[in-house]
Design an enzyme around this catalytic site. Structure first.
Site, PDB file in Angstrom:
ATOM      1  N   ASP A   1       0.856  -1.185   0.000  1.00 43.57           N
ATOM      2  CA  ASP A   1       0.000   0.000   0.000  1.00 43.57           C
ATOM      3  C   ASP A   1       0.895   1.239   0.000  1.00 43.57           C
ATOM      4  O   ASP A   1       1.524   1.571   1.010  1.00 43.57           O
ATOM      5  CB  ASP A   1      -0.900  -0.031   1.239  1.00 43.57           C
ATOM      6  CG  ASP A   1      -1.820   1.184   1.299  1.00 43.57           C
ATOM      7  OD1 ASP A   1      -1.693   2.092   0.438  1.00 43.57           O
ATOM      8  OD2 ASP A   1      -2.670   1.216   2.206  1.00 43.57           O
ATOM      9  N   LEU A   2       0.948   1.909  -1.137  1.00 41.32           N
ATOM     10  CA  LEU A   2       1.874   3.047  -1.292  1.00 41.32           C
ATOM     11  C   LEU A   2       1.364   4.316  -0.617  1.00 41.32           C
ATOM     12  O   LEU A   2       2.033   5.352  -0.683  1.00 41.32           O
ATOM     13  CB  LEU A   2       2.132   3.300  -2.780  1.00 41.32           C
ATOM     14  CG  LEU A   2       2.838   2.147  -3.496  1.00 41.32           C
ATOM     15  CD1 LEU A   2       2.868   2.388  -5.004  1.00 41.32           C
ATOM     16  CD2 LEU A   2       4.252   1.951  -2.960  1.00 41.32           C
TER      17      LEU A   2
ATOM     18  N   TYR B   1      -4.911  16.368  -6.536  1.00 46.16           N
ATOM     19  CA  TYR B   1      -4.494  15.629  -7.733  1.00 46.16           C
ATOM     20  C   TYR B   1      -3.626  16.500  -8.641  1.00 46.16           C
ATOM     21  O   TYR B   1      -2.489  16.134  -8.978  1.00 46.16           O
ATOM     22  CB  TYR B   1      -5.732  15.130  -8.489  1.00 46.16           C
ATOM     23  CG  TYR B   1      -5.415  14.167  -9.608  1.00 46.16           C
ATOM     24  CD1 TYR B   1      -5.263  12.810  -9.364  1.00 46.16           C
ATOM     25  CD2 TYR B   1      -5.258  14.615 -10.927  1.00 46.16           C
ATOM     26  CE1 TYR B   1      -4.966  11.924 -10.391  1.00 46.16           C
ATOM     27  CE2 TYR B   1      -4.966  13.734 -11.958  1.00 46.16           C
ATOM     28  CZ  TYR B   1      -4.821  12.392 -11.687  1.00 46.16           C
ATOM     29  OH  TYR B   1      -4.516  11.514 -12.707  1.00 46.16           O
TER      30      TYR B   1
ATOM     31  N   LYS C   1       0.470  16.089  -9.311  1.00 46.55           N
ATOM     32  CA  LYS C   1       1.042  15.816 -10.633  1.00 46.55           C
ATOM     33  C   LYS C   1       2.019  16.923 -11.051  1.00 46.55           C
ATOM     34  O   LYS C   1       3.050  16.649 -11.672  1.00 46.55           O
ATOM     35  CB  LYS C   1      -0.075  15.653 -11.670  1.00 46.55           C
ATOM     36  CG  LYS C   1      -0.954  14.427 -11.440  1.00 46.55           C
ATOM     37  CD  LYS C   1      -0.165  13.123 -11.524  1.00 46.55           C
ATOM     38  CE  LYS C   1      -1.054  11.898 -11.488  1.00 46.55           C
ATOM     39  NZ  LYS C   1      -0.307  10.639 -11.537  1.00 46.55           N
TER      40      LYS C   1
ATOM     41  N   SER D   1       0.361  13.987 -15.488  1.00 40.17           N
ATOM     42  CA  SER D   1      -0.996  14.230 -15.993  1.00 40.17           C
ATOM     43  C   SER D   1      -1.057  15.639 -16.557  1.00 40.17           C
ATOM     44  O   SER D   1      -0.367  16.540 -16.068  1.00 40.17           O
ATOM     45  CB  SER D   1      -1.999  14.110 -14.847  1.00 40.17           C
ATOM     46  OG  SER D   1      -3.256  14.632 -15.222  1.00 40.17           O
TER      47      SER D   1
END
Ligand code: NAI
Length: 267
Positions: free
Chosen positions: A41-42, A155, A159, A113
């Site tokens: 589990d990162l 998010y 990124k 992304s």
């Protein structure tokens, strides 16, 4: 035959890359929550360190390539996105770097992304907290934005920060100085379970559907896997610290003149 490690190997772009490399006769060590050689589990420090030690054990201390593709996206809570997408990725890049240096001319690819450049108003303070490696401060800053938009902020900023981290690291002694290339692929929408979860969400679905993509339909995971495999290949050895947008044109549409950009200096 080469040996590659891929995080996020159980689904989407990680799984498609795994398949292509295996079809070409290579060995892949998958790292994921399920269906992988290394189950880890990162989002946790323990999971990250066991992922690194177990991968090093399985590859015998030398890795020809690494793809860091594990990630979660909106509507998953921003805190989890911060922990997996930034801190999980950087922990693998840092932890597996010595194994990459052991191999002859290794290569690493981080999945970024186009949200790094096409999401407005990403807080500079959050990007700095990520880059400073301050996980709890990053989570505190993410949690200042109310649900559900904490996801989008966490998010895009993760990124952006991970792309900058890679550009800074790629050109240094520890990476290209040891013969290891490090580059970032920045996709736009790719039809995977991560994207579908966003599309199915009441808040994010309409935003994703309304996002302009000049090329039209989302890419497939296999299309992106071709780019990733190319960046791992000897033909891509002169790419160093590049952030390659494969996003159907959204970044160019929204920010045509933002890059390339000149800079000014005194003579
Ligand atoms: P996916 O959901 O198909 O695959 C992601 C994989 O990461 C899954 O196998 C999942 O189990 C694994 N993962 C998630 N949390 C984890 C954790 N805590 N520890 C270990 N593994 C974990 O997603 P997809 O779309 O293939 O995403 C791959 C990367 O591409 C992600 O970093 C994502 O942010 C990025 N990306 C995706 C885009 C898209 O439209 N699908 C667009 C731009 C970037």
């Amino acid at each position: 035959m080469s040996t590659y490690a891929i995080s996020g190997s159980a689904s989407g772009m990680g799984a498609a890359t795994r398949k292509k490399l295996e079809n070409d006769g290579h060995r892949v060590i998958g790292i994921d929550l399920r269906d992988a050689e290394v189950i880890a589990d990162l989002s946790t420090t323990e999971g990250r360190s066991s992922a690194v030690s177990e991968t090093i054990r399985l590859c015998g201390g030398a890795l020809d390539g690494l793809v860091t593709a594990a990630g979660v996206g909106p509507p998953v809570p921003g805190e989890l996105i911060a922990r997996v997408n930034y801190f999980g990725s950087v922990a693998l890049l840092e932890g597996l770097r010595p194994a990459l240096a052991q191999a002859d001319k290794a290569s690493a690819v981080q999945i970024g992304s186009n949200s790094s450049t096409t999401s407005p108003n990403l807080p500079a303070e959050l990007v700095e907290a990520y880059l400073n490696g301050n996980e709890e401060e990053s989570v505190r800053l993410v949690n200042l934005t109310p649900r559900p938009f904490d996801s989008a902020i966490a998010y895009g900023a993760a990124k952006l920060a991970v792309s900058r981290w890679c550009r800074r690291a790629a050109v240094g002694d520890a990476w290209i100085g040891q013969g290891t290339t490090l580059n970032v692929i920045a996709p736009g929408p790719v039809q995977t379970p991560l994207l579908q979860m966003g599309k199915d969400d009441d808040d994010f679905g309409p935003l994703l559907e309304g996002f302009p993509v000049p090329a039209g339909e989302p890419a497939t995971a296999e299309m992106l896997a071709d780019w990733i495999v190319f960046l791992l290949s000897p033909s891509a050895r002169f790419a160093c610290g590049s952030v390659i947008f494969v996003d159907g044109g959204t970044d160019a549409l929204l920010r045509a003149d933002a890059w390339p950009e000149t800079f000014y200096m005194e003579f």
